[in-house]
Design an enzyme around this catalytic site. Structure first.
Site, PDB file in Angstrom:
ATOM      1  N   PRO A  53       0.838  -1.206   0.000  1.00 55.84           N
ATOM      2  CA  PRO A  53       0.000   0.000   0.000  1.00 55.84           C
ATOM      3  C   PRO A  53       0.871   1.254   0.000  1.00 55.84           C
ATOM      4  O   PRO A  53       1.966   1.244   0.556  1.00 55.84           O
ATOM      5  CB  PRO A  53      -0.791  -0.098   1.319  1.00 55.84           C
ATOM      6  CG  PRO A  53      -0.028  -1.053   2.174  1.00 55.84           C
ATOM      7  CD  PRO A  53       0.750  -1.957   1.257  1.00 55.84           C
ATOM      8  N   ASP A  54       0.381   2.338  -0.644  1.00 54.68           N
ATOM      9  CA  ASP A  54       1.132   3.591  -0.525  1.00 54.68           C
ATOM     10  C   ASP A  54       0.707   4.283   0.766  1.00 54.68           C
ATOM     11  O   ASP A  54       0.061   3.668   1.625  1.00 54.68           O
ATOM     12  CB  ASP A  54       0.982   4.469  -1.786  1.00 54.68           C
ATOM     13  CG  ASP A  54      -0.414   5.036  -1.961  1.00 54.68           C
ATOM     14  OD1 ASP A  54      -1.265   4.828  -1.071  1.00 54.68           O
ATOM     15  OD2 ASP A  54      -0.666   5.694  -2.987  1.00 54.68           O
ATOM     16  N   PHE A  55       1.059   5.541   0.938  1.00 51.56           N
ATOM     17  CA  PHE A  55       0.762   6.214   2.206  1.00 51.56           C
ATOM     18  C   PHE A  55      -0.513   7.039   2.133  1.00 51.56           C
ATOM     19  O   PHE A  55      -1.367   6.964   2.997  1.00 51.56           O
ATOM     20  CB  PHE A  55       1.953   7.114   2.619  1.00 51.56           C
ATOM     21  CG  PHE A  55       3.172   6.303   2.946  1.00 51.56           C
ATOM     22  CD1 PHE A  55       3.349   5.797   4.216  1.00 51.56           C
ATOM     23  CD2 PHE A  55       4.107   6.010   1.973  1.00 51.56           C
ATOM     24  CE1 PHE A  55       4.448   5.005   4.524  1.00 51.56           C
ATOM     25  CE2 PHE A  55       5.216   5.221   2.267  1.00 51.56           C
ATOM     26  CZ  PHE A  55       5.386   4.721   3.543  1.00 51.56           C
ATOM     27  N   ARG A  56      -0.622   7.858   1.064  1.00 52.56           N
ATOM     28  CA  ARG A  56      -1.629   8.908   1.101  1.00 52.56           C
ATOM     29  C   ARG A  56      -2.822   8.692   0.184  1.00 52.56           C
ATOM     30  O   ARG A  56      -3.709   9.547   0.146  1.00 52.56           O
ATOM     31  CB  ARG A  56      -0.965  10.256   0.781  1.00 52.56           C
ATOM     32  CG  ARG A  56       0.039  10.640   1.844  1.00 52.56           C
ATOM     33  CD  ARG A  56       0.776  11.928   1.573  1.00 52.56           C
ATOM     34  NE  ARG A  56       1.693  12.216   2.680  1.00 52.56           N
ATOM     35  CZ  ARG A  56       2.895  11.644   2.841  1.00 52.56           C
ATOM     36  NH1 ARG A  56       3.327  10.789   1.941  1.00 52.56           N
ATOM     37  NH2 ARG A  56       3.638  11.934   3.881  1.00 52.56           N
TER      38      ARG A  56
ATOM     39  N   ASN B  58      11.147   4.776  -1.057  1.00 55.29           N
ATOM     40  CA  ASN B  58      10.509   3.548  -0.589  1.00 55.29           C
ATOM     41  C   ASN B  58      11.407   2.763   0.362  1.00 55.29           C
ATOM     42  O   ASN B  58      12.630   2.748   0.212  1.00 55.29           O
ATOM     43  CB  ASN B  58      10.113   2.670  -1.781  1.00 55.29           C
ATOM     44  CG  ASN B  58       9.069   3.364  -2.625  1.00 55.29           C
ATOM     45  OD1 ASN B  58       8.496   4.366  -2.207  1.00 55.29           O
ATOM     46  ND2 ASN B  58       8.823   2.848  -3.815  1.00 55.29           N
TER      47      ASN B  58
ATOM     48  N   ASP C 279      10.548  -0.496   0.943  1.00 52.74           N
ATOM     49  CA  ASP C 279      10.196  -1.896   0.690  1.00 52.74           C
ATOM     50  C   ASP C 279      11.338  -2.684   0.058  1.00 52.74           C
ATOM     51  O   ASP C 279      11.256  -3.906  -0.079  1.00 52.74           O
ATOM     52  CB  ASP C 279       8.928  -1.986  -0.176  1.00 52.74           C
ATOM     53  CG  ASP C 279       9.049  -1.203  -1.485  1.00 52.74           C
ATOM     54  OD1 ASP C 279      10.141  -1.183  -2.084  1.00 52.74           O
ATOM     55  OD2 ASP C 279       8.040  -0.613  -1.913  1.00 52.74           O
TER      56      ASP C 279
ATOM     57  N   HIS D 118      15.034   7.512   2.230  1.00 52.85           N
ATOM     58  CA  HIS D 118      14.407   7.371   3.542  1.00 52.85           C
ATOM     59  C   HIS D 118      14.893   6.109   4.266  1.00 52.85           C
ATOM     60  O   HIS D 118      14.206   5.578   5.126  1.00 52.85           O
ATOM     61  CB  HIS D 118      12.878   7.382   3.407  1.00 52.85           C
ATOM     62  CG  HIS D 118      12.367   8.701   2.890  1.00 52.85           C
ATOM     63  ND1 HIS D 118      11.064   8.905   2.508  1.00 52.85           N
ATOM     64  CD2 HIS D 118      13.004   9.890   2.696  1.00 52.85           C
ATOM     65  CE1 HIS D 118      10.912  10.170   2.096  1.00 52.85           C
ATOM     66  NE2 HIS D 118      12.086  10.776   2.191  1.00 52.85           N
TER      67      HIS D 118
HETATM   68  P1  OAD Z   1       2.381   8.761  -1.163  1.00 55.97           P
HETATM   69  O1  OAD Z   1       1.424   7.723  -0.684  1.00 55.97           O
HETATM   70  O2  OAD Z   1       2.383  10.069  -0.475  1.00 55.97           O
HETATM   71  O3  OAD Z   1       2.118   9.053  -2.714  1.00 55.97           O
HETATM   72  C1  OAD Z   1       1.959   8.026  -3.658  1.00 55.97           C
HETATM   73  C2  OAD Z   1       1.562   8.635  -4.996  1.00 55.97           C
HETATM   74  O4  OAD Z   1       1.520   7.590  -5.933  1.00 55.97           O
HETATM   75  C3  OAD Z   1       0.209   9.317  -4.992  1.00 55.97           C
HETATM   76  O5  OAD Z   1       0.263  10.495  -5.785  1.00 55.97           O
HETATM   77  C4  OAD Z   1      -0.716   8.260  -5.639  1.00 55.97           C
HETATM   78  O6  OAD Z   1      -1.799   8.827  -6.332  1.00 55.97           O
HETATM   79  C5  OAD Z   1       0.253   7.612  -6.595  1.00 55.97           C
HETATM   80  N1  OAD Z   1      -0.071   6.214  -6.935  1.00 55.97           N
HETATM   81  C6  OAD Z   1      -0.362   5.197  -6.086  1.00 55.97           C
HETATM   82  N2  OAD Z   1      -0.539   4.048  -6.761  1.00 55.97           N
HETATM   83  C7  OAD Z   1      -0.393   4.353  -8.071  1.00 55.97           C
HETATM   84  C8  OAD Z   1      -0.469   3.598  -9.272  1.00 55.97           C
HETATM   85  N3  OAD Z   1      -0.740   2.296  -9.282  1.00 55.97           N
HETATM   86  N4  OAD Z   1      -0.252   4.250 -10.434  1.00 55.97           N
HETATM   87  C9  OAD Z   1       0.039   5.575 -10.460  1.00 55.97           C
HETATM   88  N5  OAD Z   1       0.133   6.326  -9.368  1.00 55.97           N
HETATM   89  C10 OAD Z   1      -0.081   5.735  -8.175  1.00 55.97           C
HETATM   90  O7  OAD Z   1       3.830   8.091  -1.134  1.00 55.97           O
HETATM   91  P2  OAD Z   1       5.257   8.813  -1.201  1.00 55.97           P
HETATM   92  O8  OAD Z   1       5.234   9.975  -2.109  1.00 55.97           O
HETATM   93  O9  OAD Z   1       6.263   7.755  -1.441  1.00 55.97           O
HETATM   94  O10 OAD Z   1       8.063   8.234   4.631  1.00 55.97           O
HETATM   95  O11 OAD Z   1       5.405   9.324   0.311  1.00 55.97           O
HETATM   96  C11 OAD Z   1       6.599   9.937   0.730  1.00 55.97           C
HETATM   97  C12 OAD Z   1       6.958   9.551   2.137  1.00 55.97           C
HETATM   98  O12 OAD Z   1       5.866   9.783   3.016  1.00 55.97           O
HETATM   99  C13 OAD Z   1       7.274   8.085   2.318  1.00 55.97           C
HETATM  100  O13 OAD Z   1       8.612   7.769   2.003  1.00 55.97           O
HETATM  101  C14 OAD Z   1       6.983   7.836   3.776  1.00 55.97           C
HETATM  102  C15 OAD Z   1       5.781   8.722   3.980  1.00 55.97           C
HETATM  103  O14 OAD Z   1       5.640   9.274   5.225  1.00 55.97           O
HETATM  104  C16 OAD Z   1       8.828   7.266   5.202  1.00 55.97           C
HETATM  105  O15 OAD Z   1       8.711   6.097   4.928  1.00 55.97           O
HETATM  106  C17 OAD Z   1       9.828   7.737   6.182  1.00 55.97           C
END
Ligand code: OAD
Ligand code: ZN
Length: 346
Positions: A89-92, A163, A165, A195
């Site tokens: 899963p992503d974060f936001r 990432n 992961d 990170h």
């Molecule tokens: P986010 O979850 O903030 O952003 C992920 C982005 O990827 C969003 O714009 C989603 O719309 C997009 N996305 C997700 N799945 C997708 C897909 N299948 N195709 C296209 N786009 C997709 O994640 P990060 O930017 O990595 O900190 O977050 C940055 C940091 O915030 C992370 O490194 C983490 C967190 O707090 C630590 O781990 C220390």
């Protein structure tokens, strides 16, 4: 240079007006949505963001620049969105992102899971997340293999990932995180894990390094890993908010003004100083964003040579690979690597 969530202020509001806990009373940034730390520095260090060329580029133009090797110093910036097709899963992302699904961890607000003060108060949520993200639970997808091809063709200057992961480096499934983690896939020299990673761990009190095997053995049975020297909590070398970024990041950041193409994939560009690096390439350098949403400086300070491919990252990468004429090569690579992973699973 410390890690700063640009949404700390908003996240604090989730606590309500009481906000009595110590870790929640210390906002580290006050500047609203736009980055206040590195972005100002970026333009003074790396030159202004003015637009020197005017022609509008398309995805096929970027492919042409790569295919003809007009661009040979490609810098790649990625985030959690490149791993969602692998099942991480992503974060936001609303609904599916980790920050929308942390109820089970009992934390006061999402970013607390990566904050030191909260970690010392209650390390359990972080270790539950670590167990979930155990390197070896997930496999790379076409996006990771695309970077591998870029590298094999001598076009990758550096891959910067937020990432944790480990999928950029691990092109083999791992049972134990070891140094030879880098053996296949993208070599360590080409990778900046901005990170940090789970590949090593350190006592949070006396700073004694801890062997990966011991650390994971504890995490997998829901035991908090403890330092054999001082009994302090052993923390994997993941960068928490407020902590400095790894030295490798600072050593290599000069890549950005040297890049002749910037690829940005799967990140919300919400966290500093990573986000502002997207502005640290020369203004004449094309920036290609492949992401579900238009984000960060590409949204609020676009440049004339920006190319935006909105939608699913795998779809965007496959389209680029096709335009490059690399589809067959990519399929061969994936088949070979998948074969290795299947072999290890048997
Ligand atoms: P986010 O979850 O903030 O952003 C992920 C982005 O990827 C969003 O714009 C989603 O719309 C997009 N996305 C997700 N799945 C997708 C897909 N299948 N195709 C296209 N786009 C997709 O994640 P990060 O930017 O990595 O900190 O977050 C940055 C940091 O915030 C992370 O490194 C983490 C967190 O707090 C630590 O781990 C220390
Ligand atoms: Zn210790």
């Amino acid at each position: 240079m410390a890690l700063c969530p640009r949404r700390v202020v908003a996240a604090l509001k989730l606590l309500g007006p009481g906000g009595e806990r110590a870790w929640a009373r210390q906002p580290r940034i006050t500047g609203g949505r736009r980055p206040i730390s590195f972005s100002a520095g970026a333009s003074s260090i790396f030159g202004s963001g003015g637009n020197s060329r005017k022609e509008k580029l398309l995805l096929q133009d970027v492919a042409e620049l790569i295919r003809t090797r007009a661009c040979q110093r490609v810098v790649v910036m990625v985030g959690a969105g490149i791993s969602t097709p692998s099942g991480v899963p992503d974060f936001r992302s609303p609904g599916s992102g980790l920050y929308s699904n942390l109820q089970q961890y009992d934390i006061p607000y999402p970013e607390a899971i990566f904050e030191l003060e909260f970690f010392f108060h209650n390390p359990k949520p972080f270790f539950a997340l670590a167990k979930e993200l155990y390197p070896g639970n997930y496999r790379p997808n076409v996006t990771h293999y695309f970077f591998r091809l870029l590298h094999e063709k001598g076009l990758l200057l550096r891959l910067y990932t937020q990432n944790i992961d480990g999928l950029e480096r691990a092109f083999q499934k791992l049972t134990v995180v070891t140094e030879n983690f880098h053996a296949s896939g993208i070599p360590a020299s080409k990778l900046i894990e901005a990170h940090g990673s789970f590949a090593s761990a350190t006592c949070a009190v006396c700073r004694t390094p801890s062997p990966g095997e011991d650390f994971w053995a504890d995490v997998m049975v829901d035991r908090i890993p403890r330092c054999p020297v001082c009994t302090g909590i052993v923390k994997p070398d993941i960068v928490f908010f407020g902590e400095p970024l790894p030295q490798r990041f600072l050593l290599h950041v000069i890549d950005f003004p040297m890049a002749d193409l910037l690829l940005i994939l799967g990140t919300s560009l919400e966290v500093e100083p990573f986000a502002s690096l997207s502005e640290a390439v020369q203004s004449s350098v094309p920036r290609l964003l492949i992401n579900r949403d238009l984000v960060g400086p590409l949204a609020w300070r676009p440049r004339s040579r920006d190319v935006v491919q909105l939608g699913d990252v795998v779809h965007g990468v496959e389209k680029l690979v096709e335009l490059l004429g690399w589809t067959e090569e990519m399929q061969d690579l994936i088949q070979r690597e998948t074969g290795k992973l299947d072999g290890q699973d048997r």
